[in-house]
Design a protein around this motif. Structure first.
Motif, PDB file in Angstrom:
ATOM      1  N   TRP A 119       1.153  -1.497  -0.278  1.00 21.18           N
ATOM      2  CA  TRP A 119      -0.280   0.116   0.388  1.00 21.18           C
ATOM      3  C   TRP A 119       1.340   1.233  -0.316  1.00 21.18           C
ATOM      4  CZ3 TRP A 119      -0.662   4.046   3.095  1.00 21.18           C
ATOM      5  CH2 TRP A 119      -1.364   4.780   2.776  1.00 21.18           C
ATOM      6  N   GLN A 149       2.402   1.825  -3.285  1.00 24.13           N
ATOM      7  CA  GLN A 149       1.501   2.587  -4.272  1.00 24.13           C
ATOM      8  C   GLN A 149       0.786   3.625  -3.841  1.00 24.13           C
ATOM      9  OE1 GLN A 149      -2.087   0.221  -3.788  1.00 24.13           O
ATOM     10  NE2 GLN A 149      -1.258  -1.125  -6.050  1.00 24.13           N
ATOM     11  N   MET A 150       1.335   4.472  -2.576  1.00 24.39           N
ATOM     12  CA  MET A 150       0.455   5.965  -2.637  1.00 24.39           C
ATOM     13  C   MET A 150       1.663   6.252  -2.598  1.00 24.39           C
ATOM     14  SD  MET A 150      -2.223   5.968  -0.809  1.00 24.39           S
ATOM     15  CE  MET A 150      -2.693   4.738  -2.287  1.00 24.39           C
ATOM     16  N   LEU A 154       0.349  10.194  -4.391  1.00 29.56           N
ATOM     17  CA  LEU A 154      -0.276  10.873  -3.537  1.00 29.56           C
ATOM     18  C   LEU A 154       0.624  11.293  -1.626  1.00 29.56           C
ATOM     19  CD1 LEU A 154      -3.473   8.828  -3.615  1.00 29.56           C
ATOM     20  CD2 LEU A 154      -3.137  10.971  -4.279  1.00 29.56           C
ATOM     21  N   ALA A 204       4.177   7.604   3.840  1.00 26.43           N
ATOM     22  CA  ALA A 204       3.308   6.738   2.888  1.00 26.43           C
ATOM     23  C   ALA A 204       3.676   5.483   3.968  1.00 26.43           C
ATOM     24  CB  ALA A 204       3.595   6.463   2.224  1.00 26.43           C
TER      25      ALA A 204
END
Length: 484
Positions: free
Chosen positions: A364, A367-368, A373, A379
């Motif tokens: 996860w 991916q961030m 993001l 992250a």
């Protein structure tokens, strides 16, 4: 009609001592149950109990004179009790026994007690028996009881019993000894038969070293079992040059049988590489095929036994799962492949040169970062950072093996590890700082130090690391990188 047995007439009621009416079963005054009164026993003759007269003294024999008891001391402590051995004995004719005869007949020298007991008081004026007259314990000599007249003891010698119990507790030759009590035998279930402690499993700590690769795996300090696995090997390419393989797998703890999944994946990938590399398959293609073979091995663990319900919609739910990362050194190439969040680091022998991380996590947090993001620090600080988005298992969304090829232009060290290690050395610089300076020459020692680094940091997860020293030809220059 049954009749009750007629009880004899009573003169008084046992309860109130009033005379009852003849034939009544209950007392008219107090209601006492007269039928429960036992019948008076018949009169029986009695024998007069008399004390038998004392036996006449033998002619010429003197009466036994007991020595006077010592007075109590100022603290009112009573004098010790005299034993028969404190008195002079006589034979059947009433003649006094000599010192030697008395010792032999009584089996104990005058004034001495049983073995191990406190000595009694010696009668005043008595000569002390010689040391030669002392009889030792009959058990030291099996034939002594026969000659001494004593009965042989039925109970075993406690010293012999202790040795027998210790011998029984000693494990047989080749058996495992308990790590807790160091004396009990370990049963087939892995528990000590003496103290009951569970013994370390074989996979709790594993080490393996070959000529050009070494790996160490440890359970860590918080997990009850080691769900990591690894496989290291070497083979030869068609041109005769060596190829070195290292596969590291991390079982997904939230899945069922994660330890079996990691072991199956590591073995399958290793066997696939050892079969395809000698045939001339390109190392990068061989790595891709090895990951597919590992995925199929893990998927096979989720297959239902015979007779399972085919319409069960949840038959693949919580299936065995694991991650995989591997490295192959073949010729001048370094091939890496992965699915999940286990990593490969490059640490140059010259620590002044830059280090690098050669894999990207299927997680996860990754991916961030890739989506822009969050930055990497934000992250990986999130509680969802280690949620993986790629794994091997029957419930995986889609298998996407990642492979990359590198051509290093300088010697260095390849670090293949699970997140149990890189959680404590996340960046490439931190990993390089944790690697010992002599790990290039002593890879096993270097792997042991890295596992110790994770344990010193808390050991919250299983820890597995493989080290592959990479050497290049002196004339080698330039580098190439191809990512798939």
């Amino acid at each position: 009609m049954s009749q009750s047995q007629q009880q004899p007439a009573l003169s008084k009621c046992p309860g109130c001592e009033e005379p009852p009416v003849a034939g009544d079963l209950f007392c008219g005054a107090c209601g006492y149950d007269l039928s429960a009164v036992p019948a008076r026993p018949g009169d029986r003759p009695t024998m007069a109990i008399t004390v038998p007269p004392a036996a006449p003294e033998a002619a010429g024999a003197e009466a036994v004179r007991w020595p006077a008891a010592a007075e109590t001391d100022s603290s009112d402590v009573p004098a010790p009790v005299h034993r028969p051995s404190d008195l002079p004995g006589t034979d059947s004719g009433g003649r006094p026994l000599s010192e030697q005869e008395q010792v032999q007949e009584q089996g104990t020298p005058v004034g001495s007690g049983p073995v191990g007991s406190a000595p009694g008081p010696e009668p005043l004026g008595r000569p002390e028996p010689s040391a030669a007259a002392v009889r030792h314990d009959d058990r030291a000599d099996p034939d002594a009881a026969e000659h001494s007249g004593d009965f042989a003891l039925a109970a075993p010698d406690p010293r012999t019993a202790e040795h027998a119990a210790a011998a029984a507790a000693t494990p047989a030759v080749g058996g495992k000894v308990c790590v807790a009590c160091r004396s009990g035998r370990v049963d087939p279930d892995g528990y000590c038969e003496n103290c009951g402690h569970a013994q370390p499993r074989e996979r709790d700590h594993m080490e393996q070293e070959l000529d050009a690769v070494a790996a160490v795996s440890d359970r860590g300090l918080r997990h009850h079992r080691n769900e990591d696995s690894f496989a290291v090997s070497s083979t030869a390419l068609p041109d005769g040059s060596p190829a070195v393989v290292a596969i590291v797998c991390d079982g997904v703890s939230s899945a069922s049988r994660p330890d079996e999944a990691s072991a199956a994946a590591a073995n399958a990938a290793n066997e696939s590489l050892l079969e395809s590399l000698p045939r001339g398959t390109h190392p990068q293609q061989a790595m891709h095929e090895a990951i597919v073979a590992a995925s199929e091995a893990v998927n096979a663990l989720a297959q239902e036994p015979a007779g399972a319900m085919e319409h069960d919609a949840h038959r693949h739910q919580n299936a065995p799962a694991c991650t995989l990362v591997g490295a192959v050194m073949a010729g001048e190439l370094l091939i890496v492949g992965w699915v999940g969040d286990s990593r490969v680091y490059w640490v140059p022998q010259d620590r002044s040169r830059p280090t690098a991380r050669l894999t990207e996590d299927d997680s996860w947090a990754a991916q961030m970062v890739a989506a822009g993001l969050m930055n990497e620090a934000e992250a990986y600080a999130d509680e969802r950072a280690h949620a993986i988005t790629g794994w091997l298992g029957a419930d995986a969304y889609e298998l996407e093996p990642h492979t990359a090829a590198f051509k290093p232009d300088r010697p260095g060290l390849v670090v293949v590890c699970t997140d149990g290690l890189w959680n404590y050395a996340e960046s490439a610089e931190e990993m390089a700082a944790a690697v010992p300076a002599d790990a290039q020459e002593h890879p096993l020692r270097g792997a042991q130090v890295l596992v110790g680094h994770a344990l010193d940091g808390g050991g919250h997860d299983n820890v597995t690391v493989a080290l592959l020293p990479f050497a290049v030809r002196p004339q080698g220059a330039g580098s190439a990188c191809e990512t798939v």
